[in-house]
Design a protein around this motif. Sequence first.
Motif, mmCIF file in Angstrom:
data_model
loop_
_atom_site.group_PDB
_atom_site.id
_atom_site.type_symbol
_atom_site.label_atom_id
_atom_site.label_comp_id
_atom_site.label_asym_id
_atom_site.label_seq_id
_atom_site.Cartn_x
_atom_site.Cartn_y
_atom_site.Cartn_z
ATOM 1 N N SER A 8 0.819 -1.205 0.000
ATOM 2 C CA SER A 8 0.000 0.000 0.000
ATOM 3 C C SER A 8 0.858 1.261 0.000
ATOM 4 C CB SER A 8 -0.887 0.024 1.246
ATOM 5 O OG SER A 8 -1.584 -1.196 1.402
ATOM 6 N N PRO A 9 0.497 2.285 -0.775
ATOM 7 C CA PRO A 9 1.314 3.505 -0.856
ATOM 8 C C PRO A 9 1.290 4.305 0.440
ATOM 9 C CG PRO A 9 -0.738 3.786 -2.062
ATOM 10 C CD PRO A 9 -0.694 2.344 -1.648
ATOM 11 N N GLY A 60 4.988 1.674 -1.458
ATOM 12 C CA GLY A 60 4.786 0.974 -0.208
ATOM 13 C C GLY A 60 6.095 0.835 0.548
ATOM 14 N N THR A 61 6.061 0.128 1.657
ATOM 15 C CA THR A 61 7.293 -0.176 2.381
ATOM 16 C C THR A 61 8.129 -1.190 1.599
ATOM 17 O OG1 THR A 61 6.109 -1.865 3.660
ATOM 18 C CG2 THR A 61 6.309 0.324 4.635
ATOM 19 N N ALA A 93 11.241 2.727 7.991
ATOM 20 C CA ALA A 93 10.689 1.785 8.967
ATOM 21 C C ALA A 93 9.480 1.110 8.348
ATOM 22 C CB ALA A 93 10.291 2.498 10.250
ATOM 23 N N ALA A 94 9.199 -0.089 8.790
ATOM 24 C CA ALA A 94 8.001 -0.785 8.328
ATOM 25 C C ALA A 94 6.766 -0.168 8.978
ATOM 26 C CB ALA A 94 8.093 -2.268 8.676
ATOM 27 N N ASN A 95 5.650 -0.172 8.261
ATOM 28 C CA ASN A 95 4.421 0.392 8.811
ATOM 29 C C ASN A 95 4.007 -0.326 10.086
ATOM 30 O OD1 ASN A 95 2.025 2.026 8.831
ATOM 31 N ND2 ASN A 95 0.901 0.252 8.071
ATOM 32 N N GLY A 96 4.298 -1.626 10.148
ATOM 33 C CA GLY A 96 3.936 -2.384 11.343
ATOM 34 C C GLY A 96 4.580 -1.839 12.602
ATOM 35 N N LYS A 97 5.764 -1.233 12.471
ATOM 36 C CA LYS A 97 6.422 -0.647 13.636
ATOM 37 C C LYS A 97 5.679 0.596 14.112
ATOM 38 C CE LYS A 97 11.062 -2.448 12.893
ATOM 39 N NZ LYS A 97 12.511 -2.146 12.775
ATOM 40 N N LEU A 98 5.055 1.305 13.175
ATOM 41 C CA LEU A 98 4.216 2.436 13.585
ATOM 42 C C LEU A 98 3.004 1.927 14.348
ATOM 43 C CD1 LEU A 98 4.101 4.813 10.474
ATOM 44 C CD2 LEU A 98 5.758 4.728 12.324
ATOM 45 N N ASN A 127 -0.993 -4.112 -9.609
ATOM 46 C CA ASN A 127 -0.956 -2.663 -9.461
ATOM 47 C C ASN A 127 0.421 -2.228 -8.956
ATOM 48 O OD1 ASN A 127 -3.698 -1.736 -10.138
ATOM 49 N ND2 ASN A 127 -4.271 -3.116 -8.459
ATOM 50 N N TYR A 128 0.733 -0.969 -9.120
ATOM 51 C CA TYR A 128 2.032 -0.440 -8.730
ATOM 52 C C TYR A 128 1.877 1.003 -8.282
ATOM 53 C CZ TYR A 128 1.474 0.683 -13.708
ATOM 54 O OH TYR A 128 0.957 1.078 -14.925
ATOM 55 N N GLY A 129 2.931 1.508 -7.606
ATOM 56 C CA GLY A 129 2.911 2.902 -7.165
ATOM 57 C C GLY A 129 1.679 3.230 -6.347
ATOM 58 N N PRO A 130 1.027 4.359 -6.628
ATOM 59 C CA PRO A 130 -0.100 4.821 -5.813
ATOM 60 C C PRO A 130 -1.368 4.002 -5.993
ATOM 61 C CG PRO A 130 0.182 6.263 -7.698
ATOM 62 C CD PRO A 130 1.368 5.326 -7.704
ATOM 63 N N TRP A 131 -1.359 3.051 -6.958
ATOM 64 C CA TRP A 131 -2.561 2.252 -7.212
ATOM 65 C C TRP A 131 -2.597 0.930 -6.448
ATOM 66 C CZ3 TRP A 131 -0.020 4.529 -11.565
ATOM 67 C CH2 TRP A 131 -0.702 5.620 -12.121
ATOM 68 N N VAL A 132 -1.533 0.608 -5.725
ATOM 69 C CA VAL A 132 -1.540 -0.646 -4.960
ATOM 70 C C VAL A 132 -2.641 -0.566 -3.907
ATOM 71 C CG1 VAL A 132 -0.225 -2.152 -3.427
ATOM 72 C CG2 VAL A 132 0.918 -1.013 -5.345
ATOM 73 N N PRO A 133 -3.504 -1.578 -3.809
ATOM 74 C CA PRO A 133 -4.644 -1.498 -2.886
ATOM 75 C C PRO A 133 -4.210 -1.381 -1.425
ATOM 76 C CG PRO A 133 -4.793 -3.453 -4.290
ATOM 77 C CD PRO A 133 -3.482 -2.833 -4.563
ATOM 78 N N PRO A 134 -4.926 -0.603 -0.630
ATOM 79 C CA PRO A 134 -4.583 -0.438 0.787
ATOM 80 C C PRO A 134 -4.892 -1.703 1.581
ATOM 81 C CG PRO A 134 -6.638 0.683 0.289
ATOM 82 C CD PRO A 134 -6.096 0.210 -1.018
ATOM 83 N N PHE A 135 -4.124 -1.931 2.659
ATOM 84 C CA PHE A 135 -4.355 -3.097 3.501
ATOM 85 C C PHE A 135 -5.541 -2.894 4.436
ATOM 86 C CE2 PHE A 135 -3.428 -5.785 7.272
ATOM 87 C CZ PHE A 135 -3.396 -7.022 6.642
#
Length: 363
Positions: A143-144, A157-158, A182-187, A254-262
């Motif tokens: 996800s972007p 994404g990460t 950092a990975a989003n999971g760390k946030l 998909n790539y860049g800003p089009w990758v679906p959000p988690f």
Amino acid sequence: MYLTFTQSTLRSFTQNIFKAMGCSQEHAILAADVLLKSDLRGIDSHGVARLSGYVRLWEKQRINATPNIKIVHETATTATVDGDAGLGLVVAPFAMKVAIEKAEKYGSGWVSVKNSNHFGIAGYHALMAVEKDMIGFAMTNASPLVAPTFANERMLGTNPMCYAFPAGKYPPVIVDMATSAAANGKLEIAQRTGKNVPEGWIQNADGEYTTDPHALKTGGALLPLGSDREHGSHKGFGLSATVDILSGVLSGANYGPWVPPFVAFMEPAANAPGEGIGHFVGAMRVDGFRPVKDFKTNLDNWIERFKASETINDSQKVIIPGEPEREAEAERTTNGIPLVLAVVDDLNAVAEKFGIEKLVADA
């Protein structure tokens, strides 16, 4: 506050949740194994804490619990796999098996994947090749959430990448990392524990550094590996771009800003050019280059020499890639897996929804 669980308790619970979603027994066992491997290796951000996210995406019909995973394009050494919107936890191992089978016949195998979802830790998939005396590769776009160097817009994404090498008397060397600071999971972990994050991980909506782990919710963005141009963020941007192109552009995902959000409350971007999330995995036979025994002997020597290198002070030591995760796995296999109370509450809310027995701490 943390509660501790044995891996058997978490494994059984996780399998039951996946089966309640409609997954087959085989897929539920595999998906649970990927998540548990993450928790055992100390990568809490990608373990069972992610389980409720998969459930919410399934409820939104963005995850197919009974996918028809298949090869849609193929040569002797390459393939593209369509994951049919299945769990990436299942789709990526399927793709790696294809890569390994090709490597067994021809020396190497490379597989791109489209129409998938979040695939857990990249290390799980790369290690499948190591078990066959092969070098394993695994990467995925995501996800972007990351702004490229000088940008104030989330474009990448990460985008983690992993390289795994089989050793002899030592554990494999595993380079498994996000290409963001950092990975989003760390946030997410910082949010659950009420802590700030280090400066250089995130920028706010105005493009300024912030230590607020909630900044992504107010228009902020993660930063590439290196944090800023002066500290090499263009290199992190380049690595992330490589992952995105191999995982998305090459596969038809998909790539860049089009990758679906988690997250389920965010809908995928309109006019997306591809299908789902993309992965890229590969396997290379070591004996395609030299005898396996010779390679492992030399990699053992490499490990020993680096471990013996002179350090800045006596309290420090050189850490071989993959070593902290291996140590965490040994400790948690013996003493159990700690979960922060907020994660336990989240998982038990999912259990209640499905009418499944709730988690009870083992210690």
